[in-house]
Design an enzyme around this catalytic site. Structure first.
Site, PDB file in Angstrom:
ATOM      1  NE  ARG A  76      -3.709  -1.970   2.745  1.00  0.00           N
ATOM      2  CZ  ARG A  76      -4.982  -1.731   2.463  1.00  0.00           C
ATOM      3  NH1 ARG A  76      -5.343  -0.521   2.077  1.00  0.00           N
ATOM      4  NH2 ARG A  76      -5.898  -2.672   2.569  1.00  0.00           N
ATOM      5  CG  ASP A 128      -1.029   5.707   3.620  1.00  0.00           C
ATOM      6  OD1 ASP A 128      -1.661   4.654   3.425  1.00  0.00           O
ATOM      7  OD2 ASP A 128      -0.389   5.935   4.664  1.00  0.00           O
ATOM      8  NE  ARG A 186       2.667   9.817   6.243  1.00  0.00           N
ATOM      9  CZ  ARG A 186       1.347   9.764   6.052  1.00  0.00           C
ATOM     10  NH1 ARG A 186       0.800   8.758   5.359  1.00  0.00           N
ATOM     11  NH2 ARG A 186       0.567  10.707   6.537  1.00  0.00           N
TER      12      ARG A 186
END
Length: 255
Positions: A50, A52, A197
């Protein structure tokens, strides 16, 4: 039935991440639609992970199965005629039947770009995180090294995606500065939701003096997300490299 791996590059600014969404435009859905037009049958595209909303990819791998006979060296050009200009298929390779872009992946590297200046650059909008307060690179580099190794990374992940274990191995974590741009690179055998992050947010806290670099091993042991740095904005994050064995690995290593 052919199993084809694609090397993809995209600017994620206008997309709600890689994963197909019910009501939002995603990178996966956009590439699938292009493939279906040239292959003339429904396509199920499996991505290497994935990303985002707002996150970019310099090198991304996805695979699908098809019985179309387009030559492999023509595949990238054929798909790109059906794609918007912020997504490009860079290369394609025929891979073994058991290849899967997720489960066959050996390791990944993300990079995060911070523009550390009190004057923003409008040409970098949506491609870096602007951070006006001056960051101490010596403290930031020390904090980055503290994340290397095999640890439980529950302290730097967001809830939302179930996983069997929060233990991962970070092979490399570095912070480097060129001009006003700081680039943090994190290479690991896998990433938890928002892990990269949150690691960068913790490095920023260390660089600002909000926590000590030497405290990071203890914070990882405690595993409390509230004690580490913030989750940084998505626009500075790029999937940079993905490693595989075999034909997919050769394709992803090309310059």
């Amino acid at each position: 039935m052919r199993n084809i791996a694609l090397r993809i590059r995209y600017d994620g600014s206008k997309y709600h991440g890689w994963q197909v969404q019910k009501n939002d435009v995603s990178v996966c859905a956009t590439v699938q639609a292009a493939l279906e037009r040239i292959c003339e049958h429904p396509v199920k595209l499996t991505g290497c992970g994935r990303t985002d909303a707002g996150v970019h990819a310099l090198r991304y791998c996805a695979n699908f199965r098809t019985d179309c006979r387009i030559p492999i060296d023509c595949f990238a050009l054929a798909v790109n005629t059906r794609l918007p200009d912020d997504i490009a298929v860079v290369d394609a390779a025929e891979v073994p039947e058991d290849f899967n872009a997720i489960s066959s992946c050996i390791k990944k590297e993300y990079i995060y770009k911070i523009y550390n200046s009190n004057i923003r650059d409008p040409f970098l909008r949506d491609r870096v995180c602007f951070y006006p307060k001056r960051l101490d690179m010596e403290r930031m580099q020390a904090a980055a090294l503290a994340f290397e190794g095999t640890h439980d990374f529950a302290a730097v992940r967001s809830l939302g995606t179930e996983t069997k274990t929060t233990v991962r191995t970070v092979y490399r974590c570095r912070a480097e500065k060129e001009g006003d741009t700081i680039t943090v690179s994190v290479c690991a055998d896998g990433f938890l939701y928002n892990m990269c992050r949150a690691i960068v947010g913790t490095l920023v806290y260390a660089a600002c003096g909000k926590l000590e670099p030497e405290d990071i091993p203890r914070l990882l042991e405690i595993g409390d997300r509230r004690l580490t740095g913030p989750t940084m904005p998505p626009q500075g994050l790029y999937l940079n490299r993905v490693w595989y064995d075999g034909p997919a690995g050769e394709m992803m290593r090309k310059d």
